[in-house]
Design a protein around this motif. Structure first.
Motif, PDB file in Angstrom:
ATOM      1  N   ILE A 159     -11.070 -15.622 -43.677  1.00  0.00           N
ATOM      2  CA  ILE A 159     -12.416 -15.042 -43.734  1.00  0.00           C
ATOM      3  C   ILE A 159     -13.367 -16.227 -43.831  1.00  0.00           C
ATOM      4  CG2 ILE A 159     -13.985 -13.455 -44.864  1.00  0.00           C
ATOM      5  CD1 ILE A 159     -11.560 -12.172 -46.210  1.00  0.00           C
ATOM      6  N   ASP A 160     -14.024 -16.492 -42.726  1.00  0.00           N
ATOM      7  CA  ASP A 160     -14.922 -17.640 -42.664  1.00  0.00           C
ATOM      8  C   ASP A 160     -16.134 -17.280 -41.817  1.00  0.00           C
ATOM      9  OD1 ASP A 160     -13.930 -17.668 -40.052  1.00  0.00           O
ATOM     10  OD2 ASP A 160     -12.632 -19.393 -40.389  1.00  0.00           O
ATOM     11  N   LEU A 161     -16.887 -18.275 -41.443  1.00  0.00           N
ATOM     12  CA  LEU A 161     -18.119 -18.055 -40.683  1.00  0.00           C
ATOM     13  C   LEU A 161     -17.861 -17.306 -39.377  1.00  0.00           C
ATOM     14  CD1 LEU A 161     -21.132 -18.650 -40.855  1.00  0.00           C
ATOM     15  CD2 LEU A 161     -20.712 -20.804 -39.666  1.00  0.00           C
ATOM     16  N   THR A 165     -17.337 -19.076 -48.566  1.00  0.00           N
ATOM     17  CA  THR A 165     -18.454 -18.299 -49.106  1.00  0.00           C
ATOM     18  C   THR A 165     -18.936 -17.211 -48.157  1.00  0.00           C
ATOM     19  OG1 THR A 165     -20.017 -19.979 -48.341  1.00  0.00           O
ATOM     20  CG2 THR A 165     -19.245 -20.144 -50.620  1.00  0.00           C
ATOM     21  N   SER A 166     -18.600 -17.299 -46.878  1.00  0.00           N
ATOM     22  CA  SER A 166     -18.936 -16.210 -45.952  1.00  0.00           C
ATOM     23  C   SER A 166     -18.221 -14.927 -46.362  1.00  0.00           C
ATOM     24  CB  SER A 166     -18.540 -16.575 -44.518  1.00  0.00           C
ATOM     25  OG  SER A 166     -19.184 -17.735 -44.096  1.00  0.00           O
ATOM     26  N   GLY A 167     -16.982 -15.060 -46.836  1.00  0.00           N
ATOM     27  CA  GLY A 167     -16.236 -13.903 -47.322  1.00  0.00           C
ATOM     28  C   GLY A 167     -16.836 -13.345 -48.599  1.00  0.00           C
ATOM     29  N   ILE A 168     -17.273 -14.231 -49.485  1.00  0.00           N
ATOM     30  CA  ILE A 168     -17.930 -13.796 -50.724  1.00  0.00           C
ATOM     31  C   ILE A 168     -19.198 -13.016 -50.398  1.00  0.00           C
ATOM     32  CG2 ILE A 168     -19.125 -14.600 -52.807  1.00  0.00           C
ATOM     33  CD1 ILE A 168     -16.113 -14.821 -53.019  1.00  0.00           C
ATOM     34  N   LYS A 169     -19.975 -13.512 -49.444  1.00  0.00           N
ATOM     35  CA  LYS A 169     -21.211 -12.823 -49.055  1.00  0.00           C
ATOM     36  C   LYS A 169     -20.910 -11.449 -48.470  1.00  0.00           C
ATOM     37  CE  LYS A 169     -23.893 -16.984 -48.187  1.00  0.00           C
ATOM     38  NZ  LYS A 169     -24.539 -17.828 -47.175  1.00  0.00           N
TER      39      LYS A 169
END
Length: 121
Positions: free
Chosen positions: A28-30, A63-67
């Motif tokens: 899970i990334d950008l 952090t893309s996954g966190i968002k």
């Protein structure tokens, strides 16, 4: 240059008792987070969403996954729903529980027994 289409990292979505089980895999990334956001937006669009997101097959998350998870959390709680995560990977757990992230989602180690669906009286 041809734009790259977002790659969904959602392996499966199915009913698990009274909630929807979302099995997420890979990275899970950008690149892949937009596909995850689309799935989670669809699942939190109406009603009182109750999601169980299985992150155990995820090999990497930034952090893309966190968002994406924070967006789903906000949409679900705005409709009196809830989101729980299943995660056992130490690196992912550190990211999920980092105090700066303030995600505040319940994290489970295993898939819980299904709860029976709620029946309206």
């Amino acid at each position: 240059m041809i734009p790259v289409q977002p790659t969904a990292c959602v392996q499966e979505v199915r009913t698990h008792g009274s909630c929807s089980l979302v099995i997420v895999c890979g990275e899970i990334d950008l690149l892949t987070a937009p596909g995850l956001v689309c799935h989670l937006d669809w699942l939190t669009y109406t009603g009182r969403p109750d999601l169980l997101i299985d992150l155990r097959p995820v090999s990497f998350m930034d952090t893309s996954g966190i968002k994406a998870l924070a967006r789903a959390r906000d949409r679900a709680t705005g409709r009196c729903g809830k989101i729980r995560l299943i995660c056992t990977r130490p690196a992912t757990l550190r990211l999920l529980h980092h105090p700066v992230m303030r995600l505040g989602l319940e994290t489970l180690e295993a898939l819980p027994s299904p709860e029976p669906p709620h029946v309206a009286a």
